[in-house]
Scaffold this motif. Structure first.
Motif, PDB file in Angstrom:
ATOM      1  N   SER A   4       0.834  -1.209   0.000  1.00 34.33           N
ATOM      2  CA  SER A   4       0.000   0.000   0.000  1.00 34.33           C
ATOM      3  C   SER A   4       0.869   1.260   0.000  1.00 34.33           C
ATOM      4  CB  SER A   4      -0.939  -0.005   1.195  1.00 34.33           C
ATOM      5  OG  SER A   4      -0.169   0.056   2.381  1.00 34.33           O
ATOM      6  N   ASP A   5       2.034   1.173   0.718  1.00 35.43           N
ATOM      7  CA  ASP A   5       2.954   2.324   0.708  1.00 35.43           C
ATOM      8  C   ASP A   5       3.463   2.585  -0.701  1.00 35.43           C
ATOM      9  OD1 ASP A   5       2.669   2.689   3.351  1.00 35.43           O
ATOM     10  OD2 ASP A   5       4.519   1.635   3.923  1.00 35.43           O
ATOM     11  N   LEU A   6       3.813   1.468  -1.373  1.00 37.88           N
ATOM     12  CA  LEU A   6       4.342   1.592  -2.737  1.00 37.88           C
ATOM     13  C   LEU A   6       3.309   2.197  -3.680  1.00 37.88           C
ATOM     14  CD1 LEU A   6       6.449  -1.587  -3.488  1.00 37.88           C
ATOM     15  CD2 LEU A   6       7.153   0.809  -3.666  1.00 37.88           C
ATOM     16  N   SER A   7       2.072   1.717  -3.564  1.00 37.72           N
ATOM     17  CA  SER A   7       1.053   2.255  -4.476  1.00 37.72           C
ATOM     18  C   SER A   7       0.765   3.716  -4.147  1.00 37.72           C
ATOM     19  CB  SER A   7      -0.224   1.414  -4.460  1.00 37.72           C
ATOM     20  OG  SER A   7      -0.599   1.194  -3.126  1.00 37.72           O
ATOM     21  N   PHE A   8       0.904   4.058  -2.846  1.00 41.56           N
ATOM     22  CA  PHE A   8       0.712   5.468  -2.475  1.00 41.56           C
ATOM     23  C   PHE A   8       1.795   6.330  -3.134  1.00 41.56           C
ATOM     24  CE2 PHE A   8       1.699   9.029   0.424  1.00 41.56           C
ATOM     25  CZ  PHE A   8       0.491   9.703   0.347  1.00 41.56           C
ATOM     26  N   LEU A   9       3.054   5.831  -3.067  1.00 35.19           N
ATOM     27  CA  LEU A   9       4.173   6.556  -3.693  1.00 35.19           C
ATOM     28  C   LEU A   9       3.968   6.701  -5.198  1.00 35.19           C
ATOM     29  CD1 LEU A   9       7.450   5.336  -1.946  1.00 35.19           C
ATOM     30  CD2 LEU A   9       6.493   7.643  -2.023  1.00 35.19           C
ATOM     31  N   ALA A  10       3.540   5.587  -5.801  1.00 37.76           N
ATOM     32  CA  ALA A  10       3.315   5.612  -7.252  1.00 37.76           C
ATOM     33  C   ALA A  10       2.237   6.632  -7.607  1.00 37.76           C
ATOM     34  CB  ALA A  10       2.905   4.221  -7.743  1.00 37.76           C
ATOM     35  N   LEU A  11       1.201   6.686  -6.764  1.00 34.02           N
ATOM     36  CA  LEU A  11       0.116   7.638  -7.005  1.00 34.02           C
ATOM     37  C   LEU A  11       0.650   9.067  -6.924  1.00 34.02           C
ATOM     38  CD1 LEU A  11      -2.967   7.797  -7.487  1.00 34.02           C
ATOM     39  CD2 LEU A  11      -3.224   8.135  -5.026  1.00 34.02           C
ATOM     40  N   CYS A  12       1.518   9.295  -5.881  1.00 40.97           N
ATOM     41  CA  CYS A  12       2.115  10.637  -5.718  1.00 40.97           C
ATOM     42  C   CYS A  12       2.895  11.027  -6.964  1.00 40.97           C
ATOM     43  CB  CYS A  12       3.030  10.689  -4.503  1.00 40.97           C
ATOM     44  SG  CYS A  12       2.103  10.679  -2.983  1.00 40.97           S
ATOM     45  N   ALA A  13       3.638  10.046  -7.513  1.00 39.75           N
ATOM     46  CA  ALA A  13       4.448  10.332  -8.696  1.00 39.75           C
ATOM     47  C   ALA A  13       3.556  10.588  -9.900  1.00 39.75           C
ATOM     48  CB  ALA A  13       5.401   9.181  -8.968  1.00 39.75           C
ATOM     49  N   LEU A  14       2.415   9.870  -9.897  1.00 39.47           N
ATOM     50  CA  LEU A  14       1.508   9.981 -11.048  1.00 39.47           C
ATOM     51  C   LEU A  14       0.665  11.259 -11.023  1.00 39.47           C
ATOM     52  CD1 LEU A  14       0.144   6.390 -11.750  1.00 39.47           C
ATOM     53  CD2 LEU A  14       1.323   7.916 -13.347  1.00 39.47           C
ATOM     54  N   LEU A  15       0.402  11.761  -9.806  1.00 38.89           N
ATOM     55  CA  LEU A  15      -0.490  12.920  -9.678  1.00 38.89           C
ATOM     56  C   LEU A  15      -0.125  14.094 -10.588  1.00 38.89           C
ATOM     57  CD1 LEU A  15      -1.741  13.306  -5.990  1.00 38.89           C
ATOM     58  CD2 LEU A  15      -3.080  13.160  -8.106  1.00 38.89           C
TER      59      LEU A  15
END
Ligand SMILES: NC(=O)C1=CN([C@@H]2O[C@H](COP(=O)(O)OP(=O)(O)OC[C@H]3O[C@@H](n4cnc5c(N)ncnc54)[C@H](OP(=O)(O)O)[C@@H]3O)[C@@H](O)[C@H]2O)C=CC1
Ligand SMILES: CCCCCCCCCCCCCCCC(=O)[C@@H](N)CO
Length: 324
Positions: A4-15
């Motif tokens: 979940s941390d990784l997907s959160f980071l990925a989301l941040c990068a994608l935003l």
């Protein structure tokens, strides 16, 4: 690290990317190139300072240049100096921008214009209380009404050109046309006016592939500035020093690169870049990257702007305390 941390980071990068895609949908796109080589460029106030530097660079790039000002001798001198530095002859035409008939005659005599640079301007810094009505009128007449005269005179031929190539109308404002500065009530009013003119005009002429630019230089080393400095309120100098001074050649270089890329706002130095972001308002923007910068830094730029205001009002307070 949990998934979940990784997907959160990925989301941040994608935003930011998602945001950029969103901007791409709402910002009207089309990067543009307005070449000046072999094209007819009319520069008003081209006999001195920034206008002369603009003329020199345009001639060196292969444009067909005409410079317009009132004083014929100064025009001849400017022509000789451009020939000396570039080996190229520019055309000269004498007219007072305040006289519509004279402007019309001058514009008709030089032939169709591809790039109109309304650069003529006068400036006398003084507290409104001490400024003569004549000086106030001159600044509004020459800087603002004169520009209306030029656009009214040049636009019909610019619109009816047969090739559909992009052309440009550029206005020389000032950083004092983005923020009101002590001593510049009339001057700032004339230069803020150019922005209103430019924003409305761009909507009216976009269908004709005409692109409007507004240039906002800081204090620039020119004969005009040397004259202004002879009687400038101390506080005007203190506040204007918030933005670094430039050479006319540097301003001309920034101006040409902005005009040629069809940018609406053309800042000239770092402070000018910040000012343009801080005062973006509802101005048109054709660069996604700049739109992105404007949106994400809006709040921070407001804080920076307030800090400048805070320091300027501090200087004003100090000045009055010392001169009681
Ligand atoms: N220098 C600076 O610090 C800054 C300047 N600017 C702006 O840049 C522009 C150029 O400034 P700068 O190079 O310093 O000015 P200069 O005083 O050096 O040159 C002004 C030019 O405008 C011409 N001009 C003035 N009045 C008229 C008129 N009524 N009709 C036709 N031409 C006219 C002058 O020729 P003539 O007198 O023969 O007509 C001259 O060619 C101005 O619009 C100014 O407001 C903006 C920010 C900073
Ligand atoms: C958000 C943060 C922004 C920070 C930057 C603020 C800097 C403002 C400085 C204004 C200088 C005005 C110079 C006018 C020059 C001019 O036009 C005269 N020389 C007459 O020609």
């Amino acid at each position: 690290m949990a998934v979940s941390d990784l997907s959160f980071l990925a989301l941040c990068a994608l935003l930011p990317i998602i945001f950029l895609i969103f901007l791409k949908l709402i910002v009207r796109p089309r990067p543009i190139k307005i070449p000046i080589k072999s094209r007819h460029v009319l520069i008003t106030g081209g006999s001195s300072g920034i206008g002369l530097a603009l003329a020199n660079q345009a001639a060196a790039e292969g444009a067909r240049v005409t410079i317009l000002a009132r004083n014929l001798e100064k025009l001849e001198e400017a022509k000789a100096s451009i020939r000396l530095s570039t080996g190229i002859d520019v055309a000269i035409v004498s007219a007072d921008v305040c006289d519509f008939e004279a402007v019309k005659e001058a514009v008709d005599s030089v032939g169709p214009i591809d790039v109109l640079v309304c650069n003529q301007g006068v400036f006398v810094a003084q507290e409104l209380e001490n400024q003569e009505m004549k000086e106030i009128r001159d600044m509004i007449e020459i800087n603002l009404i004169g520009t209306f005269n030029l656009v009214k005179a040049a636009l019909p031929a610019m619109k009816s050109r047969t090739d559909r190539k992009p052309v440009s109308i550029a206005f020389m404002s000032s950083q004092a046309g983005q923020v009101g500065i002590y001593g510049y009530t009339a001057y700032s009013a004339s230069k803020f006016g150019l922005r209103g003119l430019a924003e409305a005009l761009q909507q009216e002429v976009i269908a004709d592939n005409i692109h409007v630019s507004v240039i906002f230089p800081p204090d620039t080393d020119t004969p005009g500035l040397a004259e202004e400095n002879k009687r400038k309120p101390r506080l005007t100098s203190i506040i204007a020093a918030s933005s670094g001074a430039m050479k006319a050649d540097e301003v001309a270089k920034k101006a040409w690169s902005g005009i040629k890329s069809g940018s609406f706002f053309v800042p000239c130095n770092l402070e000018g870049f910040m000012l343009s972001v801080a005062t973006a308002g509802l101005s048109p923007q054709r660069s996604y990257l700049m739109a992105f910068v404007e949106v994400i830094s809006a709040g921070l730029m407001r804080v920076a702007g307030l800090c400048f205001q805070w320091s300027w009002y501090g200087s004003i307070e100090n000045f009055h305390a010392q001169h009681k």
